[in-house]
Scaffold this active site. Structure first.
Site, PDB file in Angstrom:
ATOM      1  CG  ASP A 117      -1.944  -1.038   1.277  1.00  0.00           C
ATOM      2  OD1 ASP A 117      -1.946  -1.899   0.382  1.00  0.00           O
ATOM      3  OD2 ASP A 117      -2.786  -1.002   2.191  1.00  0.00           O
ATOM      4  CG  HIS A 132       2.541  -8.465   0.588  1.00  0.00           C
ATOM      5  ND1 HIS A 132       1.915  -9.521   1.208  1.00  0.00           N
ATOM      6  CD2 HIS A 132       2.298  -7.377   1.380  1.00  0.00           C
ATOM      7  CE1 HIS A 132       1.333  -9.103   2.319  1.00  0.00           C
ATOM      8  NE2 HIS A 132       1.545  -7.800   2.442  1.00  0.00           N
ATOM      9  CB  SER A 181      10.907   3.433   4.473  1.00  0.00           C
ATOM     10  OG  SER A 181      12.204   3.471   3.915  1.00  0.00           O
TER      11      SER A 181
END
Length: 441
Positions: A241, A301, A392
């Site tokens: 996200d 992921h 980050s």
């Protein structure tokens, strides 16, 4: 542990007067918060110019950098003793006028925030809506330390600044690993209006510390972050996200986004040219830059079906990775910052992928989960790891032949503007007849 909000007792209120009389002429008044009769902000988003284009970096007054560094330290210390994070370290540059106590730490900071960079535009992929995201105060101070004032060139060479940013980043992580930090979770949720209905544990009182909430787990289903086109092995998916830009080559990323002179494969991966050539054997590799903000779900992921390879750790700095820093020539953030590189081999093509997790200002650490299992196979959407505290970036390098990025992502990136995406959305597709390139790592 004290639970009070910051007090304004004895602090200067001059910043309120400064705010009302000083604004950036390139940003329409509607975008800048004003005091209405209800004492609430009024702003519009679509009519404002992007701050990246305004580029007033050379027009700021000289700043006492030591005082700014002390202010950043005070904000970190403040987060250990106050529960309302929206009134301290996560205070938005949108509403500094309502926090006059901050002017005691940094006189004139609100004038700077109102006249200069306050945040970034992004495009919501699902709706096409253009949004403006205001940056938190700690990011703004980090930018100011690096780039503003007559001492700019000297500051970039000062060990004391690098040590301060590193020490504060480590300390912030320690603060949020402390069980007492759970008292700040509710205000963090309120500050960013975070939805809780997609969390595996929606009850914020069940978390053992702030960091545990920060890298919270979410549901993955057809209703929440579905892996799009999961039955098509040629499709790549977004790994986090985040806010995303993509380019078919590093050269194009220089043209539109990353302006630092050292953003290349040897510097990014910290490898000799002989190893870097493994990524360029069949042409320039593609690059995708995934920027995670503090409010995001912070687990990342796999974008591909792949075999997990080696992880290398590269020590470095803790500079902010905000786009206004990335878009400047003065500093190579992605190659200067501390980072960890996971090498993967794309299952379908046998080509290499480099998965670079970049640390940043107040990011505690990178923690690998599935990415730590060398030799194992992962599928698109499988968890690789997570960031513990702080926003980050992940920079993903794909050898030529792995991906042709989705057209909407390419168009936004060339404007240039980031696209707001979620885990599992399509990133691109492997072209037909890929070149086989086995046995690299």
């Amino acid at each position: 542990m004290p639970t009070c909000a910051p007090s304004s007792k004895g602090l200067s209120g001059a910043v309120r007067r400064i705010f009302r009389h000083h604004r950036d002429p390139t940003i329409p008044p509607e975008l800048v918060e004003v005091e209405s009769s209800a004492d609430k902000p009024v702003h519009t988003l679509d009519s404002a110019k992007t701050c990246v284009e305004d580029d007033p970096l050379g027009n700021l007054p000289e700043v006492d950098h030591e005082r700014l560094a002390e202010a950043l330290k005070s904000l970190v210390d403040h987060s250990a003793t106050h529960t309302d994070l929206g009134q301290g370290i996560y205070a938005s540059t949108q509403n500094l006028w309502s926090l006059p106590w901050i002017d005691k730490l940094i006189p004139g900071i609100e004038k700077v925030a109102s006249e200069y960079h306050m945040g970034n535009f992004v495009i919501e992929r699902e709706t096409g809506e253009k949004k403006f995201e205001f940056m938190p105060l700690y990011t703004r101070i980090g930018m100011h330390l690096l780039f503003y004032g007559k001492l700019q060139e000297k500051v970039l060479d000062m060990d004391w600044l690098q040590n301060i940013l590193k020490d504060l980043s480590i300390r912030q992580g320690q603060i949020y690993d402390n069980p007492a930090s759970v008292s700040g979770i509710a205000s963090f949720v309120a500050t960013y209006d975070l939805p809780l209905d997609d969390l595996l544990e929606p009850d914020v009182t069940k978390y053992k510390c702030f960091n545990e909430f920060f890298y919270r787990l979410v549901f993955f289903s057809i209703y929440a972050r579905p892996i799009q086109k999961a039955d098509d092995p040629t499709v790549l998916t977004c790994l986090a996200d985040c806010r995303l830009v993509v380019y078919s080559s590093i050269e194009l990323s220089h043209k539109f986004w990353v302006k630092g002179n050292e953003f290349d494969i040897p510097h990014l991966l910290n490898v000799p040219s002989s190893v870097a050539k493994k990524f360029t054997k069949h042409g320039p590799p593609s690059v995708a830059i995934f920027r995670l903000a503090p409010q995001d779900y912070h687990r990342f992921h796999s974008p591909v079906d792949a075999t997990i390879g080696e992880i290398t750790k590269i020590p470095g700095e803790y500079y902010t990775v905000n786009p206004m820093v990335v878009n400047q020539d003065d500093l190579d953030v992605f190659t200067a910052n501390t980072r960890e590189v996971l090498y993967m081999t794309h299952t379908q093509t046998g080509l290499p992928v480099a998965y670079v997790a970049v640390g940043a200002l107040l990011v505690g650490s990178v923690r690998w989960t599935g990415g730590a299992k060398k030799g194992e196979q992962v599928k698109r959407g499988d968890e690789i790891g997570y960031f513990a505290y702080g926003g980050s970036t992940i920079v993903a390098l794909f050898a030529k032949g792995i991906v042709e990025f989705d057209e909407d992502l390419l168009k936004n990136s060339e404007k240039p503007i980031e696209t707001l995406v979620r885990v599992g959305m399509t990133l691109g597709k492997t072209p037909s007849q890929p070149t086989k390139f086995l046995g690299l790592f």
